[in-house]
Design a protein around this motif. Structure first.
Motif, PDB file in Angstrom:
ATOM      1  N   UNK A 177       6.374   5.560  17.746  1.00  0.00           N
ATOM      2  CA  UNK A 177       5.388   4.985  18.224  1.00  0.00           C
ATOM      3  C   UNK A 177       4.699   3.982  17.303  1.00  0.00           C
ATOM      4  N   UNK A 178       4.200   4.733  16.121  1.00  0.00           N
ATOM      5  CA  UNK A 178       3.518   4.050  15.138  1.00  0.00           C
ATOM      6  C   UNK A 178       3.978   3.138  14.288  1.00  0.00           C
ATOM      7  N   UNK A 179       5.440   3.405  14.168  1.00  0.00           N
ATOM      8  CA  UNK A 179       6.455   2.390  13.376  1.00  0.00           C
ATOM      9  C   UNK A 179       6.489   1.206  14.143  1.00  0.00           C
ATOM     10  N   UNK A 180       6.691   1.325  15.295  1.00  0.00           N
ATOM     11  CA  UNK A 180       6.700   0.431  16.295  1.00  0.00           C
ATOM     12  C   UNK A 180       5.615  -0.798  16.067  1.00  0.00           C
ATOM     13  N   UNK A 181       4.420  -0.159  16.157  1.00  0.00           N
ATOM     14  CA  UNK A 181       3.167  -1.084  16.178  1.00  0.00           C
ATOM     15  C   UNK A 181       3.035  -1.636  14.660  1.00  0.00           C
ATOM     16  N   UNK A 192      -3.975   9.652  19.106  1.00  0.00           N
ATOM     17  CA  UNK A 192      -5.268   9.121  18.381  1.00  0.00           C
ATOM     18  C   UNK A 192      -5.211   8.301  17.075  1.00  0.00           C
ATOM     19  N   UNK A 193      -3.883   8.881  16.395  1.00  0.00           N
ATOM     20  CA  UNK A 193      -3.674   8.095  15.212  1.00  0.00           C
ATOM     21  C   UNK A 193      -3.133   6.810  15.530  1.00  0.00           C
ATOM     22  N   UNK A 224     -13.130   1.932   8.859  1.00  0.00           N
ATOM     23  CA  UNK A 224     -13.855   1.726   7.467  1.00  0.00           C
ATOM     24  C   UNK A 224     -13.361   2.568   6.416  1.00  0.00           C
ATOM     25  N   UNK A 225     -12.562   3.523   6.493  1.00  0.00           N
ATOM     26  CA  UNK A 225     -11.890   4.247   5.376  1.00  0.00           C
ATOM     27  C   UNK A 225     -10.511   3.693   4.829  1.00  0.00           C
ATOM     28  N   UNK A 226     -10.169   2.739   5.854  1.00  0.00           N
ATOM     29  CA  UNK A 226      -8.808   1.959   5.135  1.00  0.00           C
ATOM     30  C   UNK A 226      -9.202   0.662   4.470  1.00  0.00           C
ATOM     31  N   UNK A 227      -8.619   0.587   3.331  1.00  0.00           N
ATOM     32  CA  UNK A 227      -8.815  -0.626   2.318  1.00  0.00           C
ATOM     33  C   UNK A 227      -7.574  -1.212   1.683  1.00  0.00           C
ATOM     34  N   UNK A 228      -7.575  -2.203   1.567  1.00  0.00           N
ATOM     35  CA  UNK A 228      -6.257  -3.092   0.888  1.00  0.00           C
ATOM     36  C   UNK A 228      -5.499  -2.247  -0.255  1.00  0.00           C
ATOM     37  N   UNK A 229      -4.358  -2.125  -0.069  1.00  0.00           N
ATOM     38  CA  UNK A 229      -3.694  -1.544  -1.514  1.00  0.00           C
ATOM     39  C   UNK A 229      -3.487   0.140  -1.303  1.00  0.00           C
ATOM     40  N   UNK A 230      -3.920   0.599  -0.101  1.00  0.00           N
ATOM     41  CA  UNK A 230      -3.924   2.038  -0.208  1.00  0.00           C
ATOM     42  C   UNK A 230      -2.237   2.593   0.361  1.00  0.00           C
ATOM     43  N   UNK A 231      -2.065   3.638   0.035  1.00  0.00           N
ATOM     44  CA  UNK A 231      -0.764   4.624   0.636  1.00  0.00           C
ATOM     45  C   UNK A 231      -1.367   5.272   1.551  1.00  0.00           C
ATOM     46  N   UNK A 232      -0.819   5.183   2.832  1.00  0.00           N
ATOM     47  CA  UNK A 232      -1.432   6.280   3.871  1.00  0.00           C
ATOM     48  C   UNK A 232      -0.358   6.825   4.636  1.00  0.00           C
ATOM     49  N   UNK A 233      -0.483   7.905   4.644  1.00  0.00           N
ATOM     50  CA  UNK A 233       0.200   8.855   5.725  1.00  0.00           C
ATOM     51  C   UNK A 233      -0.427   8.821   7.019  1.00  0.00           C
ATOM     52  N   UNK A 234       0.448   8.826   8.072  1.00  0.00           N
ATOM     53  CA  UNK A 234       0.049   8.916   9.399  1.00  0.00           C
ATOM     54  C   UNK A 234       0.956   9.603  10.261  1.00  0.00           C
ATOM     55  N   UNK A 235       0.464  10.674  11.056  1.00  0.00           N
ATOM     56  CA  UNK A 235       1.322  11.536  11.553  1.00  0.00           C
ATOM     57  C   UNK A 235       1.331  11.078  13.004  1.00  0.00           C
ATOM     58  N   UNK A 236       2.190  11.920  13.759  1.00  0.00           N
ATOM     59  CA  UNK A 236       2.732  11.501  15.075  1.00  0.00           C
ATOM     60  C   UNK A 236       1.461  11.730  16.449  1.00  0.00           C
ATOM     61  N   UNK A 237       0.218  11.497  16.105  1.00  0.00           N
ATOM     62  CA  UNK A 237      -0.746  11.888  17.105  1.00  0.00           C
ATOM     63  C   UNK A 237      -1.052  10.450  17.848  1.00  0.00           C
ATOM     64  N   UNK A 266      -5.498  -7.755  11.382  1.00  0.00           N
ATOM     65  CA  UNK A 266      -4.035  -8.378  11.431  1.00  0.00           C
ATOM     66  C   UNK A 266      -3.640  -8.492   9.627  1.00  0.00           C
ATOM     67  N   UNK A 267      -4.737  -8.661   8.992  1.00  0.00           N
ATOM     68  CA  UNK A 267      -4.468  -8.977   7.575  1.00  0.00           C
ATOM     69  C   UNK A 267      -4.548  -7.711   6.723  1.00  0.00           C
ATOM     70  N   UNK A 268      -4.688  -6.478   7.225  1.00  0.00           N
ATOM     71  CA  UNK A 268      -4.984  -5.557   6.477  1.00  0.00           C
ATOM     72  C   UNK A 268      -3.521  -5.150   5.642  1.00  0.00           C
ATOM     73  N   UNK A 269      -3.879  -4.597   4.300  1.00  0.00           N
ATOM     74  CA  UNK A 269      -2.646  -4.773   3.371  1.00  0.00           C
ATOM     75  C   UNK A 269      -2.494  -3.222   3.182  1.00  0.00           C
ATOM     76  N   UNK A 270      -1.518  -2.561   3.460  1.00  0.00           N
ATOM     77  CA  UNK A 270      -1.332  -1.287   3.384  1.00  0.00           C
ATOM     78  C   UNK A 270       0.251  -0.716   2.920  1.00  0.00           C
ATOM     79  N   UNK A 271       0.509   0.286   2.315  1.00  0.00           N
ATOM     80  CA  UNK A 271       1.826   0.893   2.669  1.00  0.00           C
ATOM     81  C   UNK A 271       1.645   2.230   3.561  1.00  0.00           C
ATOM     82  N   UNK A 272       2.192   2.041   4.727  1.00  0.00           N
ATOM     83  CA  UNK A 272       1.922   3.092   5.769  1.00  0.00           C
ATOM     84  C   UNK A 272       3.338   3.994   5.784  1.00  0.00           C
TER      85      UNK A 272
END
Length: 249
Positions: A123-127, A101-102, A86-99, A111-117
């Motif tokens: 593994x996260x990059x692959x998803x 659970x992440x 619920x904390x993720x919204x369209x247009x955000x820039x999001x850091x995600x590390x290698x866990x 499928x339609x979420x708009x972010x910059x990750x």
């Protein structure tokens, strides 16, 4: 009681209480505090607990290698992901590390979420690659084969070039006094840098990581905005965090 039996009793006591003082153990085992301190140092050197001033805290029970972690506690990771999404919204820039659970959180992205990750995790990059509205920026550097993520000095320098709206922080251990700590030095230093360059930090943690500690300091509790677990915020083990500025989900 022989030393081996005494030390096994200490580990069993700690597994139930999560934190113990030398005074408590001295009384419980009817030996001197000096004997307990020597026991705690030996057990800490073996990585079986974390010796701290006046006692010890438990280490995280989570497997170290990614291949084992990805199969560990899968259903609870899904619970955490559903709470955090619920904390993720369209247009955000999001850091995600290698866990891992992440990774479960990314797997739950609409499928339609708009972010910059921006991530250092293969593994996260692959998803993310399969999500058409997410721009992916990958942090290069030397890969850690334990975590399947980059975590070298080049990776740390890379993240200094960005300011994230949110950092999705997968943690190894969290303790109300010791803060966030990690098992791997390079990974812990990277997390510290990602926190520094983020406006809002969401820490993802299964309850078994709570009130544990590892060797490398990442940050104090005050640097985290939200702690997401797989249990109710009213659980007894989470009470020490209620008097902080931390939001618990």
């Amino acid at each position: 009681m022989r030393k081996e039996e005494r030390q096994q009793t200490i580990l069993e006591y700690l597994s139930k209480e999560h934190r113990v003082t030398s005074v408590e153990l001295s009384e419980y085992l009817s030996v001197s505090e000096d004997t307990i301190r020597r026991d705690l140092k030996e057990l800490s050197d073996q990585g079986l607990l974390k010796a701290v001033r006046g006692g010890a805290v438990a280490p995280s029970p989570i497997p170290l290698h990614y291949r084992k972690r990805e199969k560990h506690d899968i259903e609870n990771k899904k619970i955490i992901a559903q709470k955090a999404i619920s904390y993720l919204k369209d247009g955000q820039v999001v850091f995600i590390d290698g866990g891992t659970t992440s990774l479960a959180l990314v797997a739950s992205f609409p499928y339609d979420l708009k972010l910059t990750v921006i991530t250092n995790s293969f593994p996260i990059a692959s998803l993310v690659e399969d999500l058409p509205n997410i721009d992916l920026i990958f942090a290069g550097g030397k890969m850690c084969k334990t975590s399947f993520a980059t975590s070298s000095i080049e990776t740390i320098d890379f993240f200094r070039n960005f300011r994230a709206d949110i950092f999705i922080l997968g943690i190894c251990s969290i303790h109300h006094e010791r803060g966030i700590t990690g098992i791997l030095y390079d990974d812990s230093m990277l997390k510290k840098n990602m926190i520094k360059n983020s406006n809002f930090v969401i820490a993802l943690s299964s309850i078994e990581k709570v009130e544990t500690a590892e060797p490398y300091f990442v940050c104090p509790i005050k640097d985290i905005d939200v702690l997401v677990t797989n249990v109710s915020p009213d659980e007894e083990i989470l009470k020490p965090y209620k008097n902080t500025s931390l939001t618990i989900l």
